[in-house]
Design an enzyme around this catalytic site. Structure first.
Site, PDB file in Angstrom:
ATOM      1  N   PRO A   2      73.233 -10.517   2.028  1.00 34.98           N
ATOM      2  CA  PRO A   2      73.446 -10.835   3.425  1.00 34.98           C
ATOM      3  C   PRO A   2      72.222 -11.299   4.180  1.00 34.98           C
ATOM      4  O   PRO A   2      71.350 -10.512   4.533  1.00 34.98           O
ATOM      5  CB  PRO A   2      73.874  -9.494   3.989  1.00 34.98           C
ATOM      6  CG  PRO A   2      73.170  -8.491   3.119  1.00 34.98           C
ATOM      7  CD  PRO A   2      72.642  -9.197   1.929  1.00 34.98           C
ATOM      8  N   GLU A   3      72.200 -12.553   4.448  1.00 33.17           N
ATOM      9  CA  GLU A   3      71.255 -13.061   5.433  1.00 33.17           C
ATOM     10  C   GLU A   3      72.144 -13.496   6.589  1.00 33.17           C
ATOM     11  O   GLU A   3      73.353 -13.264   6.561  1.00 33.17           O
ATOM     12  CB  GLU A   3      70.435 -14.220   4.861  1.00 33.17           C
ATOM     13  CG  GLU A   3      69.604 -13.781   3.649  1.00 33.17           C
ATOM     14  CD  GLU A   3      68.707 -14.876   3.090  1.00 33.17           C
ATOM     15  OE1 GLU A   3      68.239 -15.713   3.866  1.00 33.17           O
ATOM     16  OE2 GLU A   3      68.488 -14.882   1.869  1.00 33.17           O
ATOM     17  N   HIS A  96      81.882   2.736  -5.051  1.00 30.38           N
ATOM     18  CA  HIS A  96      81.029   2.226  -3.965  1.00 30.38           C
ATOM     19  C   HIS A  96      81.754   1.940  -2.664  1.00 30.38           C
ATOM     20  O   HIS A  96      81.154   1.419  -1.739  1.00 30.38           O
ATOM     21  CB  HIS A  96      80.295   0.971  -4.444  1.00 30.38           C
ATOM     22  CG  HIS A  96      79.600   1.170  -5.747  1.00 30.38           C
ATOM     23  ND1 HIS A  96      78.594   2.105  -5.910  1.00 30.38           N
ATOM     24  CD2 HIS A  96      79.762   0.601  -6.954  1.00 30.38           C
ATOM     25  CE1 HIS A  96      78.176   2.083  -7.171  1.00 30.38           C
ATOM     26  NE2 HIS A  96      78.870   1.185  -7.835  1.00 30.38           N
ATOM     27  N   ARG A 115      74.184  -0.364  -3.637  1.00 31.10           N
ATOM     28  CA  ARG A 115      72.786   0.072  -3.537  1.00 31.10           C
ATOM     29  C   ARG A 115      72.507   0.953  -2.322  1.00 31.10           C
ATOM     30  O   ARG A 115      71.432   1.518  -2.190  1.00 31.10           O
ATOM     31  CB  ARG A 115      71.908  -1.179  -3.502  1.00 31.10           C
ATOM     32  CG  ARG A 115      70.668  -0.996  -4.314  1.00 31.10           C
ATOM     33  CD  ARG A 115      69.916  -2.289  -4.392  1.00 31.10           C
ATOM     34  NE  ARG A 115      68.506  -2.011  -4.479  1.00 31.10           N
ATOM     35  CZ  ARG A 115      67.576  -2.942  -4.426  1.00 31.10           C
ATOM     36  NH1 ARG A 115      67.908  -4.191  -4.264  1.00 31.10           N
ATOM     37  NH2 ARG A 115      66.326  -2.614  -4.513  1.00 31.10           N
ATOM     38  N   ARG A 158      47.380 -16.612  12.004  1.00 32.59           N
ATOM     39  CA  ARG A 158      47.965 -15.757  10.973  1.00 32.59           C
ATOM     40  C   ARG A 158      47.437 -16.162   9.599  1.00 32.59           C
ATOM     41  O   ARG A 158      47.475 -17.335   9.241  1.00 32.59           O
ATOM     42  CB  ARG A 158      49.489 -15.913  10.955  1.00 32.59           C
ATOM     43  CG  ARG A 158      50.134 -15.504  12.247  1.00 32.59           C
ATOM     44  CD  ARG A 158      50.698 -14.116  12.119  1.00 32.59           C
ATOM     45  NE  ARG A 158      51.475 -13.795  13.299  1.00 32.59           N
ATOM     46  CZ  ARG A 158      52.306 -12.781  13.366  1.00 32.59           C
ATOM     47  NH1 ARG A 158      52.457 -11.991  12.321  1.00 32.59           N
ATOM     48  NH2 ARG A 158      52.971 -12.528  14.456  1.00 32.59           N
TER      49      ARG A 158
END
Length: 277
Positions: A2-3, A96, A115, A158
């Site tokens: 999931p993004e 799960h 997970r 940065r």
DNA sequence: AAACATTCCTGCACGC
DNA sequence: TGCGTGCAGGAATGTT
């Protein structure tokens, strides 16, 4: 899984299928996620009517009529599927399927996460921008908050890699490991470049391409890598459009040079040594 | 069997 | 010195 594009795809599907429904119960089989799911969640969510399904960064926000919000994060391996009913055993996974929400039309929402890096929290709207998970989250990549000028400003000075900057949720919300590689490929910038050394022209390309790549992925229902499925059990179709991610040793779609893999900030990253400077 | 699509926290280094 | 910021690393964990 999931993004941002995967969560947004899920949001769109759920917006059509569960808006207006009322929660009538929930079952917690395994509460140990990123944070332990509150044991009184089933009781507290009862009678909440879903008015809207929203999203902030990679968090799905199921908004209730009384200004409470069921916040769901899929972590690395989570999914939320809408099933016709408790008798619908499609994709049933006893190991799960950790939390099941029952709705007033007999259907249910099942949170599955092998997970267990995911998160389920019931919060109030007032808490939304102040809770740990979202307080420091940067602008959404679509719209004015995220621009070339903004990225230029935040990148100056940065020394960390540009890819890490892009994946830093405090800088921009929603970009994860897969899309960071894809964005940098299309912008022609190597993932290892120090952010502060990326030129103005390159920053402008990155800022322009970021929402384009994410939008295209949303349009394809997200990316299925390994096991991601949307709320109806369908895989995302963006995987076939990935140009560098997980393509180590394969020819660049532009110049046929072999794609290389490097580790940046402990995450695997892919780039074309010829197209990306 | 090494790698892994995420987030959060810690501790160190650096610069003003 | 003290503080803020940046950055690296580690942990949570089960599957392939």
């Amino acid at each position: 899984m999931p993004e941002l594009p995967e969560v947004e795809s899920l949001r769109r599907i759920l917006a059509r299928s569960i808006k207006g429904r009322r929660f009538i119960g929930a079952t917690i089989v395994e509460p140990r996620l990123r944070r332990t799911v509150a044991s009184d969640l089933p009781k507290r969510i009862c009678d909440g009517v879903i008015t809207r399904v929203g999203r902030r960064a990679k968090y799905l926000l199921i908004e209730l009529h009384d200004d409470r919000i069921l916040m769901v994060h899929l972590g690395m391996s989570g999914s939320l599927t809408h099933r016709r009913g408790l008798a619908d055993n499609t994709g049933f996974d006893p190991r799960h399927d950790h939390v099941t929400f029952m709705l007033d039309d007999g259907s249910c929402l099942v949170f599955n996460d092998p997970r267990r890096f995911g998160l389920i929290r019931l919060i109030t709207r007032a808490e939304l921008e102040s809770i740990t998970e979202l307080a420091a989250t940067g602008p959404e990549p679509f719209g004015g908050g995220f621009s070339a000028a903004y990225l230029w400003r935040t990148s100056r000075g940065r020394s960390g890699a540009i890819k890490n900057l892009l994946m830093d949720q405090r800088i921009v919300a929603g970009v994860g490991n897969i899309y960071a590689s894809e964005i940098l490929f299309r912008a022609g910038v190597r993932p290892t470049r120090r952010a502060g050394k990326v030129t103005r022209a390159e920053i402008e390309r990155i800022a322009k391409i970021t929402p384009q790549v994410l939008r295209a992925a949303i349009g394809s229902g997200g990316t299925t890598f390994r096991s991601y499925r949307d709320s109806q059990g369908q895989p995302g179709r963006y995987a076939e459009r990935l140009q560098v991610y997980d393509r180590k040793g394969q020819p660049c779609v532009t110049c046929a040079t072999l794609i290389r893999a490097v580790v940046v900030g402990q995450r695997s990253s892919f780039f074309c040594p010829r197209c990306q400077k």
